[in-house]
Write a protein that holds these residues in place. Structure first.
Motif, PDB file in Angstrom:
ATOM      1  N   ILE A 266       1.165  -1.096   0.128  1.00 42.18           N
ATOM      2  CA  ILE A 266       0.082  -0.164  -0.055  1.00 42.18           C
ATOM      3  C   ILE A 266       0.982   1.248   0.273  1.00 42.18           C
ATOM      4  CG2 ILE A 266      -1.775   1.311   1.288  1.00 42.18           C
ATOM      5  CD1 ILE A 266      -2.969  -1.415   0.435  1.00 42.18           C
ATOM      6  N   VAL A 267       0.728   1.896  -0.889  1.00 38.48           N
ATOM      7  CA  VAL A 267       2.171   3.218  -1.298  1.00 38.48           C
ATOM      8  C   VAL A 267       0.842   4.511  -1.719  1.00 38.48           C
ATOM      9  CG1 VAL A 267       3.659   4.336  -2.232  1.00 38.48           C
ATOM     10  CG2 VAL A 267       3.397   1.850  -2.198  1.00 38.48           C
ATOM     11  N   ARG A 268       1.178   4.746  -0.333  1.00 41.59           N
ATOM     12  CA  ARG A 268       0.343   6.360  -0.528  1.00 41.59           C
ATOM     13  C   ARG A 268       1.033   7.414  -0.191  1.00 41.59           C
ATOM     14  NH1 ARG A 268      -3.601   3.686  -1.779  1.00 41.59           N
ATOM     15  NH2 ARG A 268      -5.104   2.641  -0.702  1.00 41.59           N
TER      16      ARG A 268
ATOM     17  N   THR B 271      -4.152  -3.957  14.044  1.00 39.40           N
ATOM     18  CA  THR B 271      -5.455  -3.472  15.851  1.00 39.40           C
ATOM     19  C   THR B 271      -5.179  -1.697  15.441  1.00 39.40           C
ATOM     20  OG1 THR B 271      -2.927  -2.599  16.323  1.00 39.40           O
ATOM     21  CG2 THR B 271      -3.774  -4.228  16.538  1.00 39.40           C
ATOM     22  N   SER B 272      -5.249  -1.471  13.746  1.00 43.43           N
ATOM     23  CA  SER B 272      -5.941   0.130  13.526  1.00 43.43           C
ATOM     24  C   SER B 272      -7.988   0.021  13.152  1.00 43.43           C
ATOM     25  CB  SER B 272      -4.497   0.502  12.927  1.00 43.43           C
ATOM     26  OG  SER B 272      -4.537   0.173  11.616  1.00 43.43           O
ATOM     27  N   HIS B 273      -7.359   0.773  12.965  1.00 39.77           N
ATOM     28  CA  HIS B 273      -9.036   1.164  11.693  1.00 39.77           C
ATOM     29  C   HIS B 273      -8.483   1.863  10.391  1.00 39.77           C
ATOM     30  CE1 HIS B 273     -10.600   0.024  15.243  1.00 39.77           C
ATOM     31  NE2 HIS B 273     -10.057   1.049  16.410  1.00 39.77           N
ATOM     32  N   LEU B 274      -7.810   1.242   9.867  1.00 36.43           N
ATOM     33  CA  LEU B 274      -6.876   1.954   8.882  1.00 36.43           C
ATOM     34  C   LEU B 274      -7.831   1.507   7.195  1.00 36.43           C
ATOM     35  CD1 LEU B 274      -2.700   1.955   8.935  1.00 36.43           C
ATOM     36  CD2 LEU B 274      -4.422   3.491   8.963  1.00 36.43           C
ATOM     37  N   GLN B 275      -7.671   2.357   6.630  1.00 31.81           N
ATOM     38  CA  GLN B 275      -8.662   1.471   5.760  1.00 31.81           C
ATOM     39  C   GLN B 275      -8.664   2.286   4.313  1.00 31.81           C
ATOM     40  OE1 GLN B 275     -12.948   2.605   6.283  1.00 31.81           O
ATOM     41  NE2 GLN B 275     -13.161   1.174   7.697  1.00 31.81           N
ATOM     42  N   PHE B 276      -8.419   1.835   3.114  1.00 31.08           N
ATOM     43  CA  PHE B 276      -7.298   1.306   1.689  1.00 31.08           C
ATOM     44  C   PHE B 276      -8.351   1.766   0.756  1.00 31.08           C
ATOM     45  CE2 PHE B 276      -4.059   0.084   4.836  1.00 31.08           C
ATOM     46  CZ  PHE B 276      -3.383   0.710   5.042  1.00 31.08           C
TER      47      PHE B 276
END
Length: 144
Positions: A68-70, A139-144
């Protein structure tokens, strides 16, 4: 390894966003590395980083997803730490002040070559280690 081994093209890395390969190190360990585009004109067009976050060895490149590159950074899917695509350095999150290990590559004529004498190319794609295929234990709430 002696000499150089053609991995892929710069165009393929740019089109796919990342490209995974497996090498064997001098100790007989299989290690995954991934290529990502680098937009710094003073550096090669792509860089190669170890496929493990420096914080908890979380895979950064996952089959079927890629890395995942941002905004010029590779995002760890577990805690959200972001590693610069050109330097491998992380300045945030759980992995702050660490740098991803690299493997030596060269870019010549739009082609990417493995030129690191400390490793031997094994294959394009992941290692045969299938014990970590369930993805990140986020454990995160990251969404891609």
């Amino acid at each position: 390894m002696s000499g150089r081994y053609r991995l892929t093209s710069v165009d393929a890395v740019e089109e796919e966003g990342s490209w995974l390969f497996t090498v064997r190190d001098q100790h007989g360990n299989d290690e995954e590395f991934f290529l990502v585009p680098c937009d710094d004109p003073d550096r090669p067009a792509v860089e190669a980083w170890l496929n493990r976050c420096t914080h908890e060895s979380q895979r950064l490149y996952r089959e079927g997803v890629g890395a995942i590159v941002r905004d010029g950074g590779v995002v760890c899917p577990k805690h959200g730490s972001i590693f610069d695509t050109c330097t491998g350095y992380c300045d945030n999150g759980e992995a702050a002040d660490t740098t991803l290990p690299d493997v030596e590559i060269a870019v010549d004529g739009g082609q990417v070559y493995l030129v690191d004498d400390d490793v031997t190319f094994l294959r394009a794609g992941p290692s045969r280690d299938d014990d970590d295929d369930d993805g990140p234990s986020s454990t995160s709430h990251l969404q891609f």
